[in-house]
Design a protein around this motif. Structure first.
Motif: not given
Length: 110
Positions: A49-72
């Motif tokens: 929403e036009n505001r700059k900020s910092k975030a943290v991105q975690y690479t995670v594995l969904n235990v149920n389906d085994g897919q690796e994704k990024i959680l921000s």
């Protein structure tokens, strides 16, 4: 010819889009068990929403389906989650409540 209802087709399209994305999208009210790797965490810049900020991105594995994704996550939620990671927990149940700027998370080690 398919006998799927429009709502079933919409759900299939949404699931296909989520499967192709590298980012994990937790819906309001949804709970997921995720496996975190403390070696795959990044501090990034983002704009909401036009505001700059910092975030943290975690690479995670969904235990149920085994897919690796990024959680921000925002810095404030990342600080809460990091306490569990620092304590050595890697499998964490994540529950999202609300949406937009009213989003909150609950993190529970499993």
């Amino acid at each position: 010819m398919s006998t799927s209802t429009p709502n079933q087709i919409f759900e299939q399209i949404e699931q296909a889009a989520q499967a192709q994305s590298k980012y994990l999208k937790i819906q309001p009210g949804q709970t997921m068990v995720l496996k975190f790797d403390a070696n795959k965490i990044q501090l990034v810049d983002r704009e909401i929403e036009n505001r700059k900020s910092k975030a943290v991105q975690y690479t995670v594995l969904n235990v149920n389906d085994g897919q690796e994704k990024i959680l921000s996550l925002s810095l404030s939620w990342a600080l809460n989650l990091n306490e569990l990671l620092k304590a050595g927990y890697t499998n964490i149940k994540v529950n999202r409540r609300g949406s937009g700027l009213d989003t909150s998370y609950n993190f529970v080690p499993v």
